[in-house]
Design a protein around this motif. Sequence first.
Motif, PDB file in Angstrom:
ATOM      1  N   GLU A 280       0.852  -1.190   0.000  1.00 39.48           N
ATOM      2  CA  GLU A 280       0.000   0.000   0.000  1.00 39.48           C
ATOM      3  C   GLU A 280       0.889   1.242   0.000  1.00 39.48           C
ATOM      4  O   GLU A 280       2.057   1.178   0.414  1.00 39.48           O
ATOM      5  CB  GLU A 280      -0.928   0.012   1.220  1.00 39.48           C
ATOM      6  CG  GLU A 280      -0.204  -0.076   2.533  1.00 39.48           C
ATOM      7  CD  GLU A 280      -1.140  -0.231   3.727  1.00 39.48           C
ATOM      8  OE1 GLU A 280      -0.752   0.218   4.811  1.00 39.48           O
ATOM      9  OE2 GLU A 280      -2.240  -0.797   3.569  1.00 39.48           O
ATOM     10  N   PRO A 281       0.375   2.353  -0.495  1.00 37.21           N
ATOM     11  CA  PRO A 281       1.216   3.554  -0.554  1.00 37.21           C
ATOM     12  C   PRO A 281       1.548   4.091   0.837  1.00 37.21           C
ATOM     13  O   PRO A 281       0.743   3.970   1.764  1.00 37.21           O
ATOM     14  CB  PRO A 281       0.365   4.561  -1.334  1.00 37.21           C
ATOM     15  CG  PRO A 281      -1.032   4.066  -1.231  1.00 37.21           C
ATOM     16  CD  PRO A 281      -0.966   2.587  -1.048  1.00 37.21           C
ATOM     17  N   THR A 282       2.755   4.669   0.964  1.00 36.49           N
ATOM     18  CA  THR A 282       3.097   5.364   2.210  1.00 36.49           C
ATOM     19  C   THR A 282       2.307   6.670   2.239  1.00 36.49           C
ATOM     20  O   THR A 282       1.695   7.062   1.239  1.00 36.49           O
ATOM     21  CB  THR A 282       4.604   5.669   2.283  1.00 36.49           C
ATOM     22  OG1 THR A 282       4.937   6.608   1.238  1.00 36.49           O
ATOM     23  CG2 THR A 282       5.451   4.405   2.140  1.00 36.49           C
ATOM     24  N   GLU A 283       2.342   7.361   3.343  1.00 40.02           N
ATOM     25  CA  GLU A 283       1.531   8.578   3.490  1.00 40.02           C
ATOM     26  C   GLU A 283       1.917   9.647   2.461  1.00 40.02           C
ATOM     27  O   GLU A 283       1.050  10.281   1.855  1.00 40.02           O
ATOM     28  CB  GLU A 283       1.692   9.130   4.911  1.00 40.02           C
ATOM     29  CG  GLU A 283       0.639  10.164   5.260  1.00 40.02           C
ATOM     30  CD  GLU A 283       0.653  10.567   6.725  1.00 40.02           C
ATOM     31  OE1 GLU A 283      -0.115  11.477   7.076  1.00 40.02           O
ATOM     32  OE2 GLU A 283       1.433   9.995   7.511  1.00 40.02           O
ATOM     33  N   ILE A 284       3.221   9.841   2.246  1.00 39.27           N
ATOM     34  CA  ILE A 284       3.650  10.858   1.270  1.00 39.27           C
ATOM     35  C   ILE A 284       3.229  10.448  -0.138  1.00 39.27           C
ATOM     36  O   ILE A 284       2.787  11.282  -0.928  1.00 39.27           O
ATOM     37  CB  ILE A 284       5.182  11.111   1.360  1.00 39.27           C
ATOM     38  CG1 ILE A 284       5.607  12.290   0.467  1.00 39.27           C
ATOM     39  CG2 ILE A 284       6.002   9.881   1.001  1.00 39.27           C
ATOM     40  CD1 ILE A 284       5.289  13.632   0.994  1.00 39.27           C
TER      41      ILE A 284
END
Length: 439
Positions: free
Chosen positions: A26-30
Amino acid sequence: MTKKSFQSLGMHPVLSKVIEKLQFREPTEIQEKVIPSIIQGKSVIGQSRTGSGKTHAFLLPLFNQIDTSKREVQFVITAPTRELAIQIYDEVKKIIHYAEKEEIWIPKLLIGGTDKQRMMEKLKNPPHIIVGTPGRILDLVTSEALSVYSAKTFVIDEADLMLDLGFINDVDKLLVRAKQDIQLLVFSATIPERLQHFFRKYLENPLYVRIDDHFSPETMEHRFIALKHRSKAAVIKEISKAIQPYLALIFTNGKNEADELLGKLLNEGLNAGIIHGGLTPRERKRVLKEIQNLKYEYVVATDLASRGIDIKGVSHVINAGLPKEEEFYIHRVGRTARAGQEGTAISLYTEDDFKLIDNLEQKGLTISYVDIVDEAFVEAKPWNKRQLRQKNTTVLEKEAWKQVRKSKKVKPGYKKKMKKEQENIKRKLAAKQKSKRRR
Protein backbone atom coordinates in the motif's frame (compact mmCIF):
# COMPACT_ATOMS: atom_id res chain seq x y z
CA MET A 1 -8.59 6.74 8.10
CA THR A 2 -8.70 3.87 5.59
CA LYS A 3 -5.50 3.34 3.62
CA LYS A 4 -5.85 3.78 -0.14
CA SER A 5 -4.46 1.31 -2.67
CA PHE A 6 -2.07 2.29 -5.47
CA GLN A 7 -4.83 1.48 -7.99
CA SER A 8 -7.14 4.05 -6.39
CA LEU A 9 -4.46 6.74 -6.96
CA GLY A 10 -4.98 6.52 -10.73
CA MET A 11 -2.12 4.23 -11.73
CA HIS A 12 -1.87 2.73 -15.23
CA PRO A 13 -2.34 -1.10 -15.32
CA VAL A 14 1.29 -1.54 -16.47
CA LEU A 15 2.45 0.19 -13.28
CA SER A 16 0.16 -1.95 -11.15
CA LYS A 17 2.26 -4.91 -12.27
CA VAL A 18 5.45 -2.99 -11.42
CA ILE A 19 4.14 -2.13 -7.95
CA GLU A 20 3.33 -5.78 -7.35
CA LYS A 21 6.86 -6.83 -8.36
CA LEU A 22 8.32 -4.09 -6.15
CA GLN A 23 6.32 -5.78 -3.35
CA PHE A 24 4.62 -2.53 -2.33
CA ARG A 25 1.39 -3.48 -0.55
CA GLU A 26 0.00 0.00 0.00
CA PRO A 27 1.22 3.55 -0.55
CA THR A 28 3.10 5.36 2.21
CA GLU A 29 1.53 8.58 3.49
CA ILE A 30 3.65 10.86 1.27
CA GLN A 31 2.90 8.67 -1.79
CA GLU A 32 -0.82 8.68 -1.08
CA LYS A 33 -0.93 12.47 -0.79
CA VAL A 34 1.23 13.51 -3.75
CA ILE A 35 0.79 10.86 -6.49
CA PRO A 36 -2.72 11.95 -7.65
CA SER A 37 -1.61 15.61 -7.91
CA ILE A 38 1.58 14.69 -9.80
CA ILE A 39 -0.49 12.65 -12.28
CA GLN A 40 -2.73 15.71 -12.76
CA GLY A 41 0.35 17.80 -13.63
CA LYS A 42 0.46 19.95 -10.49
CA SER A 43 3.73 21.17 -8.99
CA VAL A 44 4.43 19.66 -5.58
CA ILE A 45 6.63 20.29 -2.56
CA GLY A 46 6.88 17.03 -0.61
CA GLN A 47 8.46 17.09 2.84
CA SER A 48 8.80 13.92 4.86
CA ARG A 49 11.44 12.08 6.83
CA THR A 50 14.15 9.92 5.33
CA GLY A 51 12.89 6.44 4.43
CA SER A 52 9.25 7.45 3.94
CA GLY A 53 9.06 6.51 0.25
CA LYS A 54 9.73 9.88 -1.41
CA THR A 55 11.65 8.43 -4.41
CA HIS A 56 8.75 6.28 -5.63
CA ALA A 57 6.34 9.12 -4.78
CA PHE A 58 7.67 10.90 -7.87
CA LEU A 59 8.98 8.01 -10.01
CA LEU A 60 5.74 6.04 -10.22
CA PRO A 61 3.50 8.94 -11.37
CA LEU A 62 6.15 10.10 -13.88
CA PHE A 63 6.17 6.68 -15.58
CA ASN A 64 2.38 6.83 -15.46
CA GLN A 65 2.41 9.73 -17.96
CA ILE A 66 5.37 8.91 -20.22
CA ASP A 67 4.62 9.49 -23.93
CA THR A 68 6.48 6.90 -26.01
CA SER A 69 5.32 8.43 -29.30
CA LYS A 70 7.82 11.26 -28.74
CA ARG A 71 11.59 10.62 -28.57
CA GLU A 72 12.52 13.66 -26.49
CA VAL A 73 13.44 14.51 -22.92
CA GLN A 74 10.23 14.40 -20.89
CA PHE A 75 11.44 14.19 -17.29
CA VAL A 76 14.56 15.59 -15.62
CA ILE A 77 15.43 14.19 -12.18
CA THR A 78 18.23 15.93 -10.28
CA ALA A 79 20.06 14.73 -7.15
CA PRO A 80 22.85 16.45 -5.17
CA THR A 81 25.39 13.59 -5.22
CA ARG A 82 26.55 11.07 -7.80
CA GLU A 83 25.74 8.21 -5.46
CA LEU A 84 22.16 9.38 -4.96
CA ALA A 85 21.73 9.92 -8.71
CA ILE A 86 23.00 6.38 -9.37
CA GLN A 87 20.59 4.96 -6.79
CA ILE A 88 17.61 6.79 -8.32
CA TYR A 89 18.71 5.63 -11.79
CA ASP A 90 18.88 2.04 -10.53
CA GLU A 91 15.26 2.36 -9.34
CA VAL A 92 14.30 3.80 -12.76
CA LYS A 93 15.89 0.79 -14.51
CA LYS A 94 14.16 -1.58 -12.11
CA ILE A 95 10.74 -0.06 -12.91
CA ILE A 96 11.46 -0.30 -16.66
CA HIS A 97 12.55 -3.94 -16.28
CA TYR A 98 9.46 -4.89 -14.26
CA ALA A 99 7.25 -3.14 -16.83
CA GLU A 100 9.07 -5.05 -19.62
CA LYS A 101 9.68 -1.77 -21.47
CA GLU A 102 13.48 -1.94 -21.92
CA GLU A 103 13.36 -0.97 -25.61
CA ILE A 104 10.53 1.55 -25.20
CA TRP A 105 11.21 3.70 -22.09
CA ILE A 106 14.71 5.17 -22.50
CA PRO A 107 16.57 6.59 -19.46
CA LYS A 108 20.05 8.15 -19.26
CA LEU A 109 22.32 8.74 -16.25
CA LEU A 110 24.31 11.99 -16.43
CA ILE A 111 26.94 12.40 -13.70
CA GLY A 112 30.53 13.61 -13.45
CA GLY A 113 33.47 11.22 -13.55
CA THR A 114 32.33 9.75 -16.89
CA ASP A 115 33.51 10.34 -20.46
CA LYS A 116 31.78 13.54 -21.61
CA GLN A 117 32.47 13.05 -25.34
CA ARG A 118 31.05 9.54 -25.29
CA MET A 119 28.02 10.80 -23.39
CA MET A 120 27.45 13.56 -25.98
CA GLU A 121 27.44 10.95 -28.75
CA LYS A 122 24.80 8.87 -26.96
CA LEU A 123 22.61 11.94 -26.42
CA LYS A 124 22.15 12.40 -30.18
CA ASN A 125 19.15 10.11 -29.65
CA PRO A 126 17.45 11.92 -26.73
CA PRO A 127 16.25 9.79 -23.78
CA HIS A 128 12.79 10.12 -22.24
CA ILE A 129 14.16 10.35 -18.71
CA ILE A 130 17.31 12.06 -17.48
CA VAL A 131 18.67 11.33 -14.02
CA GLY A 132 21.80 13.14 -12.87
CA THR A 133 23.62 15.82 -10.95
CA PRO A 134 22.75 19.43 -11.85
CA GLY A 135 26.36 20.35 -12.73
CA ARG A 136 26.82 17.61 -15.34
CA ILE A 137 23.35 18.13 -16.85
CA LEU A 138 24.02 21.89 -17.13
CA ASP A 139 27.43 21.22 -18.68
CA LEU A 140 25.83 19.10 -21.42
CA VAL A 141 23.03 21.66 -21.95
CA THR A 142 25.49 24.56 -22.34
CA SER A 143 27.55 22.37 -24.70
CA GLU A 144 24.35 22.02 -26.79
CA ALA A 145 24.50 18.23 -26.55
CA LEU A 146 21.20 18.22 -24.70
CA SER A 147 18.02 20.29 -24.44
CA VAL A 148 15.69 20.27 -21.44
CA TYR A 149 13.13 22.57 -23.07
CA SER A 150 10.91 19.64 -24.05
CA ALA A 151 10.73 18.37 -20.44
CA LYS A 152 7.26 18.27 -18.88
CA THR A 153 8.54 17.69 -15.33
CA PHE A 154 11.64 18.68 -13.37
CA VAL A 155 12.42 16.90 -10.08
CA ILE A 156 14.68 18.28 -7.34
CA ASP A 157 15.44 15.49 -4.89
CA GLU A 158 17.02 16.16 -1.47
CA ALA A 159 16.47 19.90 -1.99
CA ASP A 160 17.95 20.87 1.39
CA LEU A 161 21.23 19.09 0.61
CA MET A 162 21.16 20.60 -2.91
CA LEU A 163 21.03 24.01 -1.22
CA ASP A 164 23.74 23.19 1.34
CA LEU A 165 26.16 21.95 -1.34
CA GLY A 166 25.57 25.01 -3.53
CA PHE A 167 24.00 23.15 -6.47
CA ILE A 168 20.73 25.07 -6.35
CA ASN A 169 22.37 27.69 -8.62
CA ASP A 170 22.90 25.03 -11.32
CA VAL A 171 19.26 23.98 -10.90
CA ASP A 172 18.28 27.63 -11.35
CA LYS A 173 20.27 27.84 -14.61
CA LEU A 174 18.61 24.67 -15.89
CA LEU A 175 15.10 25.89 -15.09
CA VAL A 176 15.76 29.15 -16.96
CA ARG A 177 16.29 26.94 -20.05
CA ALA A 178 13.07 24.95 -19.44
CA LYS A 179 9.45 25.74 -20.28
CA GLN A 180 7.90 28.43 -18.10
CA ASP A 181 4.99 26.17 -17.12
CA ILE A 182 7.13 23.09 -16.33
CA GLN A 183 5.85 20.89 -13.52
CA LEU A 184 8.28 21.20 -10.61
CA LEU A 185 8.53 18.46 -7.99
CA VAL A 186 10.61 19.26 -4.92
CA PHE A 187 11.30 16.57 -2.30
CA SER A 188 13.23 16.89 0.91
CA ALA A 189 13.33 15.77 4.53
CA THR A 190 13.53 19.44 5.58
CA ILE A 191 12.59 22.65 3.79
CA PRO A 192 14.97 25.43 4.93
CA GLU A 193 13.76 29.03 4.92
CA ARG A 194 16.48 29.88 2.35
CA LEU A 195 14.58 27.78 -0.25
CA GLN A 196 11.51 30.01 -0.08
CA HIS A 197 12.97 32.59 -2.48
CA PHE A 198 13.62 29.82 -5.01
CA PHE A 199 10.05 28.51 -4.60
CA ARG A 200 8.55 31.97 -5.13
CA LYS A 201 10.51 32.33 -8.38
CA TYR A 202 9.38 29.04 -9.95
CA LEU A 203 6.29 27.76 -8.16
CA GLU A 204 2.77 29.15 -8.42
CA ASN A 205 0.28 27.67 -5.93
CA PRO A 206 2.06 24.31 -5.52
CA LEU A 207 0.65 21.50 -3.42
CA TYR A 208 2.67 21.53 -0.21
CA VAL A 209 2.58 18.20 1.62
CA ARG A 210 4.34 17.94 4.93
CA ILE A 211 4.34 14.63 6.81
CA ASP A 212 5.51 15.12 10.37
CA ASP A 213 3.10 13.06 12.46
CA HIS A 214 6.04 11.16 13.89
CA PHE A 215 9.25 12.88 14.88
CA SER A 216 10.89 9.50 14.44
CA PRO A 217 9.61 6.09 13.29
CA GLU A 218 7.66 4.20 15.94
CA THR A 219 9.64 1.06 15.09
CA MET A 220 12.91 2.67 16.21
CA GLU A 221 14.55 2.52 19.64
CA HIS A 222 16.71 5.41 20.85
CA ARG A 223 19.34 4.37 23.40
CA PHE A 224 21.66 6.95 24.94
CA ILE A 225 24.91 6.01 26.69
CA ALA A 226 26.92 8.49 28.80
CA LEU A 227 30.50 8.48 27.53
CA LYS A 228 31.91 9.56 30.92
CA HIS A 229 35.70 9.18 30.89
CA ARG A 230 35.82 6.34 28.38
CA SER A 231 37.08 6.41 24.80
CA LYS A 232 34.49 6.21 22.02
CA ALA A 233 36.19 3.20 20.43
CA ALA A 234 36.14 1.30 23.76
CA VAL A 235 32.41 1.97 24.29
CA ILE A 236 31.59 0.99 20.69
CA LYS A 237 33.55 -2.22 21.21
CA GLU A 238 31.33 -2.96 24.24
CA ILE A 239 28.23 -2.08 22.18
CA SER A 240 29.37 -4.58 19.54
CA LYS A 241 29.23 -7.32 22.18
CA ALA A 242 25.62 -6.47 22.98
CA ILE A 243 24.25 -6.19 19.45
CA GLN A 244 24.29 -8.39 16.37
CA PRO A 245 24.02 -5.86 13.54
CA TYR A 246 23.25 -6.73 9.98
CA LEU A 247 24.97 -3.44 9.26
CA ALA A 248 25.74 -0.64 11.73
CA LEU A 249 26.45 2.92 10.56
CA ILE A 250 28.69 4.82 13.00
CA PHE A 251 28.40 8.60 12.61
CA THR A 252 31.11 11.11 13.49
CA ASN A 253 31.20 14.90 13.21
CA GLY A 254 33.86 15.24 10.54
CA LYS A 255 36.25 13.42 8.21
CA ASN A 256 39.29 13.58 10.51
CA GLU A 257 37.33 12.15 13.43
CA ALA A 258 35.99 9.40 11.14
CA ASP A 259 39.48 8.41 9.99
CA GLU A 260 40.78 8.39 13.57
CA LEU A 261 37.84 6.35 14.88
CA LEU A 262 38.17 3.79 12.08
CA GLY A 263 41.80 3.15 13.02
CA LYS A 264 40.86 2.61 16.67
CA LEU A 265 37.94 0.32 15.83
CA LEU A 266 40.16 -1.80 13.57
CA ASN A 267 42.61 -2.07 16.49
CA GLU A 268 39.69 -3.24 18.65
CA GLY A 269 39.10 -6.04 16.13
CA LEU A 270 35.88 -4.72 14.57
CA ASN A 271 35.13 -5.48 10.92
CA ALA A 272 34.77 -1.85 9.83
CA GLY A 273 34.92 0.32 6.69
CA ILE A 274 34.56 4.06 6.11
CA ILE A 275 32.61 6.44 3.83
CA HIS A 276 32.92 10.24 3.76
CA GLY A 277 33.27 13.18 1.38
CA GLY A 278 37.07 13.13 1.61
CA LEU A 279 37.25 9.92 -0.43
CA THR A 280 37.68 10.19 -4.18
CA PRO A 281 34.62 9.27 -6.30
CA ARG A 282 36.36 6.03 -7.27
CA GLU A 283 37.07 5.14 -3.62
CA ARG A 284 33.50 5.96 -2.61
CA LYS A 285 32.15 3.78 -5.42
CA ARG A 286 34.41 0.90 -4.31
CA VAL A 287 33.42 1.23 -0.64
CA LEU A 288 29.70 1.37 -1.50
CA LYS A 289 30.07 -1.80 -3.55
CA GLU A 290 31.88 -3.47 -0.64
CA ILE A 291 29.09 -2.37 1.72
CA GLN A 292 26.45 -3.81 -0.65
CA ASN A 293 28.43 -7.07 -0.76
CA LEU A 294 28.32 -7.18 3.07
CA LYS A 295 32.09 -6.94 3.45
CA TYR A 296 31.69 -4.82 6.61
CA GLU A 297 29.62 -5.17 9.75
CA TYR A 298 30.35 -1.59 10.80
CA VAL A 299 30.76 1.49 8.59
CA VAL A 300 32.13 4.75 9.99
CA ALA A 301 30.49 7.70 8.21
CA THR A 302 30.00 11.45 8.20
CA ASP A 303 26.71 13.21 7.44
CA LEU A 304 27.27 12.59 3.72
CA ALA A 305 25.93 9.07 4.28
CA SER A 306 22.92 10.32 6.25
CA ARG A 307 21.66 12.44 3.36
CA GLY A 308 23.58 11.94 0.11
CA ILE A 309 23.80 8.14 0.02
CA ASP A 310 21.14 5.50 0.54
CA ILE A 311 22.78 2.47 2.19
CA LYS A 312 20.39 -0.44 2.39
CA GLY A 313 20.09 -2.97 5.22
CA VAL A 314 21.16 -0.70 8.10
CA SER A 315 19.95 -2.34 11.31
CA HIS A 316 21.74 -0.02 13.76
CA VAL A 317 22.89 3.60 13.78
CA ILE A 318 25.54 4.55 16.33
CA ASN A 319 26.29 8.23 16.98
CA ALA A 320 29.91 8.29 18.14
CA GLY A 321 29.38 12.04 18.43
CA LEU A 322 25.97 13.71 18.46
CA PRO A 323 25.28 16.52 15.96
CA LYS A 324 24.37 20.01 17.18
CA GLU A 325 20.96 20.16 15.48
CA GLU A 326 17.91 17.90 15.87
CA GLU A 327 17.40 17.73 12.09
CA PHE A 328 20.80 16.12 11.61
CA TYR A 329 20.02 13.59 14.34
CA ILE A 330 16.82 12.64 12.51
CA HIS A 331 18.64 12.42 9.16
CA ARG A 332 21.18 10.06 10.69
CA VAL A 333 18.84 7.73 12.54
CA GLY A 334 16.58 7.72 9.47
CA ARG A 335 19.13 5.40 7.83
CA THR A 336 17.54 2.58 9.87
CA ALA A 337 13.89 1.59 10.55
CA ARG A 338 13.11 2.32 6.90
CA ALA A 339 9.80 1.35 5.26
CA GLY A 340 8.32 0.05 8.51
CA GLN A 341 11.29 -2.12 9.47
CA GLU A 342 12.66 -2.14 13.01
CA GLY A 343 15.86 -0.32 13.89
CA THR A 344 18.00 0.84 16.80
CA ALA A 345 19.82 4.14 17.26
CA ILE A 346 22.55 4.23 19.94
CA SER A 347 24.14 7.56 20.85
CA LEU A 348 27.16 8.36 23.00
CA TYR A 349 26.73 11.67 24.81
CA THR A 350 28.54 14.11 27.09
CA GLU A 351 27.43 17.23 29.01
CA ASP A 352 27.92 19.24 25.80
CA ASP A 353 24.92 17.39 24.33
CA PHE A 354 22.40 18.29 27.08
CA LYS A 355 20.75 21.04 25.01
CA LEU A 356 20.24 18.76 21.99
CA ILE A 357 18.88 15.93 24.16
CA ASP A 358 16.50 18.31 25.91
CA ASN A 359 15.22 19.56 22.52
CA LEU A 360 14.76 16.00 21.23
CA GLU A 361 12.75 15.02 24.31
CA GLN A 362 10.63 18.17 24.12
CA LYS A 363 9.76 17.24 20.52
CA GLY A 364 8.46 13.88 21.70
CA LEU A 365 11.40 11.54 21.23
CA THR A 366 11.31 8.64 23.70
CA ILE A 367 14.86 8.03 24.91
CA SER A 368 16.13 5.03 26.91
CA TYR A 369 19.19 5.81 29.05
CA VAL A 370 21.37 2.76 29.22
CA ASP A 371 24.87 1.44 29.77
CA ILE A 372 26.51 -1.89 28.97
CA VAL A 373 27.30 -4.40 31.68
CA ASP A 374 28.39 -7.99 30.97
CA GLU A 375 27.69 -7.60 27.24
CA ALA A 376 24.08 -6.46 27.80
CA PHE A 377 22.22 -3.14 27.94
CA VAL A 378 21.16 -2.13 31.45
CA GLU A 379 19.08 0.83 32.58
CA ALA A 380 21.04 3.93 33.60
CA LYS A 381 20.13 7.23 35.23
CA PRO A 382 18.72 9.83 32.82
CA TRP A 383 21.16 12.44 31.59
CA ASN A 384 19.35 15.28 33.34
CA LYS A 385 19.42 14.00 36.95
CA ARG A 386 22.30 16.28 37.74
CA GLN A 387 20.70 19.15 35.85
CA LEU A 388 17.45 18.76 37.80
CA ARG A 389 19.40 18.94 41.06
CA GLN A 390 21.06 22.11 39.82
CA LYS A 391 17.68 23.67 38.98
CA ASN A 392 16.47 22.95 42.51
CA THR A 393 19.43 24.85 43.91
CA THR A 394 17.86 28.23 44.64
CA VAL A 395 19.35 31.62 43.93
CA LEU A 396 19.53 32.15 47.70
CA GLU A 397 21.63 29.03 48.18
CA LYS A 398 24.08 30.15 45.51
CA GLU A 399 24.32 33.65 46.98
CA ALA A 400 24.80 32.21 50.47
CA TRP A 401 27.66 29.99 49.31
CA LYS A 402 29.36 33.05 47.84
CA GLN A 403 29.37 34.70 51.29
CA VAL A 404 30.71 31.69 53.20
CA ARG A 405 34.24 32.39 54.47
CA LYS A 406 36.67 29.89 53.03
CA SER A 407 39.20 28.66 55.58
CA LYS A 408 42.83 28.61 54.44
CA LYS A 409 43.53 25.58 56.64
CA VAL A 410 41.40 22.51 56.14
CA LYS A 411 40.51 21.00 59.54
CA PRO A 412 38.36 17.97 60.39
CA GLY A 413 34.67 18.76 60.11
CA TYR A 414 35.23 21.88 57.98
CA LYS A 415 32.56 20.86 55.42
CA LYS A 416 29.90 20.64 58.15
CA LYS A 417 30.94 24.05 59.53
CA MET A 418 30.79 25.64 56.06
CA LYS A 419 27.37 24.09 55.40
CA LYS A 420 26.10 25.39 58.74
CA GLU A 421 27.41 28.88 58.00
CA GLN A 422 25.80 28.76 54.55
CA GLU A 423 22.41 27.83 56.11
CA ASN A 424 22.69 30.76 58.57
CA ILE A 425 23.53 33.22 55.77
CA LYS A 426 20.65 31.85 53.65
CA ARG A 427 18.18 32.40 56.52
CA LYS A 428 19.39 36.01 56.93
CA LEU A 429 19.09 36.68 53.20
CA ALA A 430 15.57 35.20 53.18
CA ALA A 431 14.59 37.41 56.15
CA LYS A 432 15.93 40.50 54.34
CA GLN A 433 13.92 39.67 51.22
CA LYS A 434 10.77 39.16 53.35
CA SER A 435 11.32 42.48 55.08
CA LYS A 436 11.70 44.32 51.77
CA ARG A 437 8.46 42.85 50.45
CA ARG A 438 6.55 44.04 53.53
CA ARG A 439 7.69 47.62 52.93
